[in-house]
Design an enzyme around this catalytic site. Structure first.
Site, PDB file in Angstrom:
ATOM      1  N   ASN A  31       3.445  10.689   8.028  1.00 47.38           N
ATOM      2  CA  ASN A  31       4.892  10.722   7.822  1.00 47.38           C
ATOM      3  C   ASN A  31       5.651  10.627   9.138  1.00 47.38           C
ATOM      4  OD1 ASN A  31       4.418  10.853   5.132  1.00 47.38           O
ATOM      5  ND2 ASN A  31       5.461  12.814   4.786  1.00 47.38           N
TER       6      ASN A  31
ATOM      7  N   GLU B 108       0.831  -1.203   0.000  1.00 45.97           N
ATOM      8  CA  GLU B 108       0.000   0.000   0.000  1.00 45.97           C
ATOM      9  C   GLU B 108       0.861   1.246   0.000  1.00 45.97           C
ATOM     10  OE1 GLU B 108      -3.363   2.269   2.778  1.00 45.97           O
ATOM     11  OE2 GLU B 108      -2.917   0.142   3.103  1.00 45.97           O
TER      12      GLU B 108
END
Length: 384
Positions: A371, A247
């Site tokens: 992130n 993914e």
């Protein structure tokens, strides 16, 4: 902008790229305004994609798929979708790249016969429901439960930010089956959308990617049997961790292609646009900036293609996928922010694609694990 040709793709991959481009020109571009208005891709899009063999790259031939056996074909599909807009790559990525490994590798023969032909044809649209309103990237903290009741499981809870969620016919749902086991007590279920107790909230009003069908999902006493369990009971967290690298790599491929396409369009714009009697792109600052951005794109492509090749060989690590997802989303947002600036006031107008692309890109630093989570994973791998 002349970029060197990709090195990881063969003539077969480029022939497939041509077929995807033809599909996009025929079945997508004429309907882009309709997709925005509907906040979703219509079923006809999925049926057309299925008829072109774009939805079954990971599905064995006996269930109607193409069984490419080569992740590079997935990457080509995602790249060509991302060049159109980020939403297309996101929706297609969920159905054709992210969900299929769950339905091909973790299912029984009966389940594969029941679901895969429709997935390949576009008659069964899929989604994957991990994220919850209170959990975000913390998958181990999910609160949706599945409790045994005789021969059935009863699901209760909610999910949010689910791509394809409003239209999906089959949703892979992560639910807690053994609370005392924490992360080791999660199970995956394939929930068909016509089950009593399943409902959808509104199509979410997002900052960007309006073409994407994103929804809240609710499970109120939804009954499923062992025939809907995907993989092992209490093995869901491990299954998700095993599939998340693909993914995240898919996100990386899309991020790069999206930024690369908009930069190419921006370069053409600054060659035509004039200010103070000369091309906007010819000013030294802008020329140097574009040189930097083009180089960053080239470097990032070499970086991403290294991992695409690794994944095609079954050698992509979770840490490498995290690196790629973090880096490409940062580069994408940096490049697109500069592109908006180079367009000037027009870059802030919704009628200009650069403005829409800039909005669309912001979420890529959040989804598939923020992130910050990517850096945490990388840091742990460094022994920190």
């Amino acid at each position: 902008m002349a970029l060197p040709p990709p090195t990881v793709y063969s003539a077969d991959h480029e022939a497939f790229r041509d077929s995807v481009r033809q599909f996009v020109e025929r079945s997508v571009r004429p309907h882009l305004d309709e997709h925005i208005e509907r906040k979703a891709l219509p079923r006809q899009f999925w049926l057309d994609a299925g008829s072109q063999g774009l939805l079954g790259l990971e599905v064995p031939e006996q269930y109607g798929g193409g069984e490419a056996g080569d992740y590079r074909f997935n990457a080509v599909l995602l790249e060509e979708c991302a060049k159109v807009n980020a939403s297309l790559a996101s929706c297609m990525g969920i159905h054709a790249d992210i969900v299929p490994p769950y339905l091909t590798k973790l299912t029984t023969e009966e389940q594969r016969k029941r679901w895969l032909p429709g997935v390949v044809s576009g008659e069964i649209l899929t989604a994957i429901a991990m994220t919850e309103p209170s959990g975000g990237s913390d998958l181990a903290a999910l609160k949706t439960t599945a409790v045994r009741d005789g021969a059935d499981w009863v699901l209760d809870g909610s999910k949010t930010f689910i791509t394809n969620g409003y239209s999906a016919d089959l949703i892979i749902v992560a639910a807690r089956t053994s609370p005392e086991k924490k992360a080791r007590g999660i199970t995956l279920f394939a929930v068909e959308a016509d089950r009593p107790g399943f409902s959808r909230g509104r199509k979410l009003d997002k900052v960007g990617q309006p073409e994407s069908d994103t929804a809240e999902l609710f499970f109120d006493g939804v009954r499923v049997s062992d025939a809907e369990v995907v993989g092992e009971v209490d093995g869901g967290f491990i299954h998700m961790m095993q599939n998340l690298p693909q993914e995240r790599l898919g996100c990386s491929v899309s991020n790069l292609a999206h930024a690369e396409q908009i930069l190419a369009e921006t370069l053409e714009y600054v060659k035509e646009r004039k200010a103070f009697g000369q091309q906007v792109g010819s000013f030294q600052h802008n020329k140097f900036l574009l040189a930097e951005l083009a180089t960053k794109i080239d470097v990032t492509r070499a970086f991403v293609e290294r991992y695409v090749a690794a994944h095609a060989q079954g050698e992509l690590s979770a840490t490498d996928a995290a690196k790629a997802k973090w880096w490409t989303s940062e580069i994408q947002n940096e490049v697109l922010d500069h592109c908006v600036q180079l367009y000037g006031g027009y870059g802030y107008m919704n009628e200009y694609r650069v403005a829409r692309a800039w909005r669309d890109a912001r979420v890529t630093k959040i989804w598939a694990g923020t992130n910050e989570i990517m850096k945490e994973l990388i840091g742990r791998d460094l022994g920190l």
